[in-house]
Design an enzyme around this catalytic site. Sequence first.
Site, mmCIF file in Angstrom:
data_model
loop_
_atom_site.group_PDB
_atom_site.id
_atom_site.type_symbol
_atom_site.label_atom_id
_atom_site.label_comp_id
_atom_site.label_asym_id
_atom_site.label_seq_id
_atom_site.Cartn_x
_atom_site.Cartn_y
_atom_site.Cartn_z
ATOM 1 N N CYS A 287 33.749 50.182 39.785
ATOM 2 C CA CYS A 287 34.491 51.347 39.293
ATOM 3 C C CYS A 287 35.784 50.920 38.613
ATOM 4 C CB CYS A 287 34.771 52.322 40.434
ATOM 5 S SG CYS A 287 35.667 51.597 41.839
ATOM 6 N N HIS A 314 43.890 51.925 45.392
ATOM 7 C CA HIS A 314 42.506 52.388 45.503
ATOM 8 C C HIS A 314 42.288 53.236 46.749
ATOM 9 C CE1 HIS A 314 38.137 52.334 45.423
ATOM 10 N NE2 HIS A 314 38.154 51.648 44.292
#
Length: 484
Positions: A287, A314
């Site tokens: 991602c 994150h």
Amino acid sequence: MNDFAARRDDWKAREELAERMIPLIGGLNRDRDVVTSLHGHRLLGLSTTEILEVHERVEGLGHGELALEETLAVLEALRELRPSAASLDVARLVESARDSGDLREHLRAELAPALGDGETGPTEPTDVVLYGFGRIGRLLARILIAHTGGGSGLRLRAIVVRKGSDNDLVKRASLLLRDSVHGRFEGTVEVDEENAQLIANGTRIQVIYSNDPATIDYTAYGIHDAIVVDNTGRWRDEAGLSRHLLSTGVARVLLTAPGKGDLKNIVHGINHDTIAPSDRILSAASCTTNAITPVLKAVDEAYGIVRGHVETVHSFTNDQNLIDNFHSGDRRGRSAVLNMVITETGAAKAVARALPELAGKLTGSAIRVPTPDVSLAVLHLTLERPAEKAEINDYLRRVSLHSKLRQQIDYVESPEVVSTDFVGSHRAGIVDGLATIANGTDVILYVWYDNEFGYSSQVIRVLEVMAGSHPVVLPVRREVTLHG
């Protein structure tokens, strides 16, 4: 008429125009596999109010007024022209058509690659199997079901999982139907216990229980030449993922994690054109790699990147512990919901696998934080040529709207946006223009990304390329240069 009544009548008139668009948008997708958008913001599945909101949003990105009457006129013309499968930016079609004398003739010229004789029907769909049904697997299922359209492109046929309980099917259906982050599934999900199937908006999805990808005969379920999407992360090299190819009915494999060894790591928009028919196993990278690589490419093309550091903030993942407990990884045993956790990321090195010109120029690290979705990449870059904040922001804004990377990069300028505002974004990454810092050749860029849905959208794009069904994007995108 007083001001209140006038405003109310104007709102009702706008609502009526938006309501007339909904069946046109749905019909184009259902009958012709056409996805419509306004400067990259999709119209499919939006409510009346959401259609009005997206018109206001694109104006807020620096465009002139986009009248609802103009959007409706283009949608009505598209219904008559009957284009084949395509991704059509209605806002850009509106803008280009304003000075034309005949709207339909103008659209015929702009949409020539998708028109042909106007009677092109759906192509044979490609079977897709989701191996694993976790966070990414369920989002891929949602997108695939929503994209069923006219029956061409990708067709979700099965999911493969390990049986978790006697009421496993009911639990899988519930997880597909309800999601604490992404909300309720748009439609219905039913269970067919006798045939071990989930039925989502009429799509029958076979549930196959297996612990070994090499032992499944997919043809027994009518599945042939399928692309298996492995979202378990259990196998990441060619040797492990090749086990899928030992199953009957499998043609190719796509991994939703960074691949190891010599596997091609594909970031759509960057190196998807390197996918060859002979590539039977591919990786869709991570991602974070998908979020930052397009922005890095755009900056490198305009300014040149000497070196850089990528710091990712994150959201926590399922790999971490809810409360302190043993974990084989450093620091990840500490509670994910109570701590910021410094950890490693391979995203900086992984960029070079999709963008070789940046090999050896980037370092990276990560901090896991107590949020369930949406992450932030901070790019500290040293450039070959100096940049001013307004200049680099304007360049990236135009890249997000007009370039070949407009499906990957979004741009926002707002002093109020926070992470939850980007849940459900289809883009790989969103540049936060107000946060940009530029001091000569030193630049810091902040890039938001929905590490679940934005990444899943990129995976779907790679799948479409593998299946030969990625829709043509029209009108034709022009190259964006630094000075416009």
